[in-house]
Scaffold this active site. Structure first.
Site, PDB file in Angstrom:
ATOM      1  N   ARG A 191       0.632  12.337  -9.741  1.00 17.29           N
ATOM      2  CA  ARG A 191       1.202  10.975  -9.721  1.00 17.29           C
ATOM      3  C   ARG A 191       2.513  10.962 -10.523  1.00 17.29           C
ATOM      4  O   ARG A 191       3.418  10.190 -10.228  1.00 17.29           O
ATOM      5  CB  ARG A 191       0.236   9.972 -10.354  1.00 17.29           C
ATOM      6  CG  ARG A 191      -1.032   9.726  -9.536  1.00 17.29           C
ATOM      7  CD  ARG A 191      -1.730   8.451 -10.024  1.00 17.29           C
ATOM      8  NE  ARG A 191      -3.134   8.401  -9.688  1.00 17.29           N
ATOM      9  CZ  ARG A 191      -3.612   7.991  -8.510  1.00 17.29           C
ATOM     10  NH1 ARG A 191      -2.796   7.613  -7.556  1.00 17.29           N
ATOM     11  NH2 ARG A 191      -4.913   7.973  -8.296  1.00 17.29           N
TER      12      ARG A 191
ATOM     13  N   GLU B 254       0.847  -1.203   0.000  1.00 17.12           N
ATOM     14  CA  GLU B 254       0.000   0.000   0.000  1.00 17.12           C
ATOM     15  C   GLU B 254       0.879   1.248   0.000  1.00 17.12           C
ATOM     16  O   GLU B 254       1.988   1.225   0.550  1.00 17.12           O
ATOM     17  CB  GLU B 254      -0.868  -0.079   1.274  1.00 17.12           C
ATOM     18  CG  GLU B 254      -1.707   1.104   1.612  1.00 17.12           C
ATOM     19  CD  GLU B 254      -2.880   1.322   0.676  1.00 17.12           C
ATOM     20  OE1 GLU B 254      -2.618   1.539  -0.519  1.00 17.12           O
ATOM     21  OE2 GLU B 254      -4.029   1.321   1.139  1.00 17.12           O
TER      22      GLU B 254
ATOM     23  N   ASP C  36      -3.513   6.252   6.280  1.00 17.63           N
ATOM     24  CA  ASP C  36      -3.830   7.592   6.780  1.00 17.63           C
ATOM     25  C   ASP C  36      -4.759   7.449   7.978  1.00 17.63           C
ATOM     26  O   ASP C  36      -4.305   7.403   9.119  1.00 17.63           O
ATOM     27  CB  ASP C  36      -4.462   8.376   5.613  1.00 17.63           C
ATOM     28  CG  ASP C  36      -4.645   9.838   5.907  1.00 17.63           C
ATOM     29  OD1 ASP C  36      -5.088  10.155   7.016  1.00 17.63           O
ATOM     30  OD2 ASP C  36      -4.380  10.681   5.031  1.00 17.63           O
TER      31      ASP C  36
HETATM   32  N1  HPA Z   1      -1.831  11.921  -0.211  1.00 15.37           N
HETATM   33  C1  HPA Z   1      -2.384  11.211  -1.221  1.00 15.37           C
HETATM   34  N2  HPA Z   1      -3.266  10.242  -1.037  1.00 15.37           N
HETATM   35  C2  HPA Z   1      -3.635   9.978   0.234  1.00 15.37           C
HETATM   36  C3  HPA Z   1      -3.105  10.680   1.335  1.00 15.37           C
HETATM   37  C4  HPA Z   1      -2.148  11.704   1.100  1.00 15.37           C
HETATM   38  O1  HPA Z   1      -1.629  12.384   2.025  1.00 15.37           O
HETATM   39  N3  HPA Z   1      -3.660  10.148   2.446  1.00 15.37           N
HETATM   40  C5  HPA Z   1      -4.495   9.176   2.013  1.00 15.37           C
HETATM   41  N4  HPA Z   1      -4.501   9.065   0.682  1.00 15.37           N
HETATM   42 MG    MG Z   2      -3.599   3.934  -1.161  1.00 11.26          MG
END
Ligand code: HPA
Ligand code: MG
Length: 237
Positions: free
Chosen positions: A214, A147, A151
């Site tokens: 990205r 992953e 978060d």
């Molecule tokens: N950035 C990008 N995607 C995410 C983040 C983040 O800080 N937290 C959860 N998904």
């Molecule tokens: Mg993810």
């Protein structure tokens, strides 16, 4: 002799690199950045090279741990889209270990799934998992979920619950980042983690903000103007 042992332990240590709240990041002028994002970024939190170095250590650690405990084929599950670069780099670094080590080996198979839980930069409780229907071959197998970031932890708890329905023998999780949230504590701790970061929204290295950033190498923090520029208006969805 004792010194050599300590060096080995240090090299394959599992603890994440902790980035303190006080860390102000690196100025953008130190880096090569794509022109199309230069005005949207505030600073670089983690340079690409450090990410690579950390992934190498994680690969080494996982290789050593899992070849002791799990000599069978490991099913590596990539959580798309944000995890694709981490997955690709981690797998190729484990493959390096497989090539270079003569007394151990970690056979792997590769699976790809998607989960969706984010609109703009806040966490929602809604989770959709795509691509799980044909994963009946997980029964009695050893899984490694790969992953990008944990978060709130909500996504990973839900994902693990779904995968447990397929009765695998083991499920382990490696996340490149975990976030030290200010509001509520993260409800999931991965088995392996690259970096623990402050409570900032990060982009780059396949992590996006509404499908932008990205295509950026370094892990960066956005300027407020960048957040506003790529925001999805709630009225439009
Ligand atoms: N950035 C990008 N995607 C995410 C983040 C983040 O800080 N937290 C959860 N998904
Ligand atoms: Mg993810």
């Amino acid at each position: 002799m004792a010194e050599t042992k300590n060096l080995t332990e240090y090299y394959i240590q599992a603890d994440p690199i902790i980035i303190p709240d006080s860390f102000e990041g690196y100025p953008l002028r130190y880096f090569n950045l794509p022109l199309h994002y230069r005005d949207d970024l505030n600073y670089v939190l983690i340079p690409y090279g450090l990410v690579q170095d950390r992934i190498e250590a994680l690969a080494s650690r996982i290789f050593h741990d899992l070849t002791i405990n799990i000599p069978e084929q490991l099913i590596c599950i990539c959580v798309l889209k944000g995890g694709y670069r981490f997955f690709s780099d981690l797998i190729s670094k484990i493959q390096n270990e497989n090539r270079l080590q003569n007394n151990r080996s970690l056979p792997m198979s590769l699976e790809f799934i998607r989960t969706r839980s984010y609109i703009n930069d806040y966490s929602s409780n809604q989770l959709e998992i795509i691509g799980l229907s044909d994963l009946n071959n997980l029964k009695n197998r050893n899984l490694l979920i790969i992953e990008d970031i944990i978060d709130t932890g909500i996504t990973m708890v839900a994902l693990k619950e779904q995968l447990e329905k397929f009765q695998p023998k083991t499920i382990q999780v490696v996340s490149l980042f975990t976030k030290r949230r200010k509001d509520k504590q993260c409800i999931f701790k991965p088995d392996y983690c690259g970096f623990e970061i402050p409570d900032h929204f990060i982009v780059g290295y396949a992590l996006d903000y509404n499908e932008y950033f990205r295509d950026l190498e370094h892990i960066c923090i956005l300027k407020e103007s960048g957040v506003a520029k790529y925001k999805i208006n709630d009225n439009n969805i």
